[in-house]
Design a protein around this motif. Structure first.
Motif: not given
Length: 359
Positions: A132-148, A242-250
């Protein structure tokens, strides 16, 4: 001997790069649609090509891992992704765009299966849940990439400037991680078919992954639209759903390993599915925005660890190579991710037609 923690960090950076890559190019799809003067139907057809590439390569990657090792496939897939990202924005016509999308999708599928295979091997070394921690980092990457992406576009960067810079940085990151990826894998001496279709326990786990990712794909594509059209939310409020959904998944993925260790994978999967189903029901049947946000937050938590648990289980099936097990589950799961949004779209359209007919 290299400390296992070094392997752990290197593979997590690969997951981060993969998520960041997707979040770098996907926000530019409206721009691509505009410059090529495509309608919705044509754009939808063109976007089938990365999906076809990903699913096709996932069917192949399990056996390629047996022959060449997951490290080489991570490098090939990761490097191809970074070359394709600016190329997608540079191609002059649809004749060239479709094949580049096909290669990009294939590279994504290859990298996805190979990096999950590495994560499964590290989990086997630790002898405790860490997927799960690996997939958490993937989700974090999508959030950071989208934000940037959003930030740089607001600052006046062109899509090509942004995508080109990120692609170069991620390319260097993937190459820098390569010495610390697990390379001590024994290639299979046994002849196996090049394409491996899921069967037996892999098929069962893959079908569970498909159901989970149907819900995830539908929520990602339709949560904001649902809030906007049915609950009459403002654009910012719709985006917040959508943001709440993405954040709780991460967040759910960052704490998922501890929960799997405490409850075990089977109970964790049961609890996750129950929470996800409850959240979906609350989100869809609530007539208030607050209820929808709470429901999709529960759905995010519920879906967060389903796929990591299933991937981890697929890597430990007796008599099945971990790469082939993960490839089979990933293929069916990704197929569910693809069919979820169109299914919801068709159902939504039919419901509107029925209501209009009755009215």
């Amino acid at each position: 001997m290299i400390d296992t923690k070094v392997y752990d960090k290197a593979v997590k950076l690969i997951f981060l790069a993969n998520g960041f890559s997707l979040a770098t190019i996907i926000p530019h799809f409206p721009w691509i649609k505009q410059i090529h003067e495509m309608g919705d139907a044509l754009m939808g057809f063109v976007l089938l090509f990365p999906a076809i590439g990903a699913v096709s390569m996932m069917l192949l990657t399990g056996n390629l891992i047996q022959r060449f090792g997951s490290k080489r496939l991570i490098l090939v897939g990761g490097i191809l992704m970074q070359f394709c990202i600016p190329l997608i924005l540079l191609v002059p016509s649809l004749i060239f765009l479709a094949p580049v999308f096909l290669v990009f999708g294939g590279a994504t599928g290859m990298m996805d299966v190979a990096m999950n295979t590495q994560a499964a091997r590290i989990e086997n070394i630790y002898q405790r849940p860490i997927m799960s921690s690996f997939h958490a980092v993937f989700s974090l990457g999508t959030l950071l990439g989208g934000g940037l992406t959003s930030l740089l576009l607001r600052l006046g960067w062109t899509p090509l400037e942004h995508a080109g810079m990120i692609a170069i940085i991620l390319l260097l990151l993937i190459i820098a991680c390569s010495p610390w990826l697990i390379s001590k894998e024994k290639p299979s001496v046994k002849k196996t078919p090049l394409v491996s279709f899921p069967r037996g326990p892999v098929l069962v786990l893959g079908l569970l992954a498909m159901v989970s990712m149907i819900a995830e794909g539908a929520a990602m594509d339709w949560s904001a639209i649902y809030a906007r059209n049915l609950l009459e939310a403002s654009p910012s409020q719709s985006a917040a759903v959508f943001t709440v959904f993405a954040l709780t998944m991460t967040l759910g993925r960052f704490i998922g390993d501890r929960l799997v260790y405490h409850w075990g994978p089977k109970r964790m999967l049961h609890y996750s599915c129950a929470l996800g189903a409850l959240g979906l029901l609350i989100g869809l049947f609530s007539d208030r925005l607050e209820g929808a946000m709470f429901g999709f937050a529960c759905l995010g938590f519920g879906l967060a660890n389903s796929v990591p648990v299933l991937f981890s289980s697929a890597s430990r099936i007796p008599g099945v190579n971990p790469g082939i097990g993960i490839a089979g589950v990933a293929t069916l799961g990704y197929f569910g991710f693809l069919i979820g949004p169109p299914t919801v779209s068709y159902t939504h359209l039919r419901a509107h037609e029925t209501l209009r007919y009755r009215g």
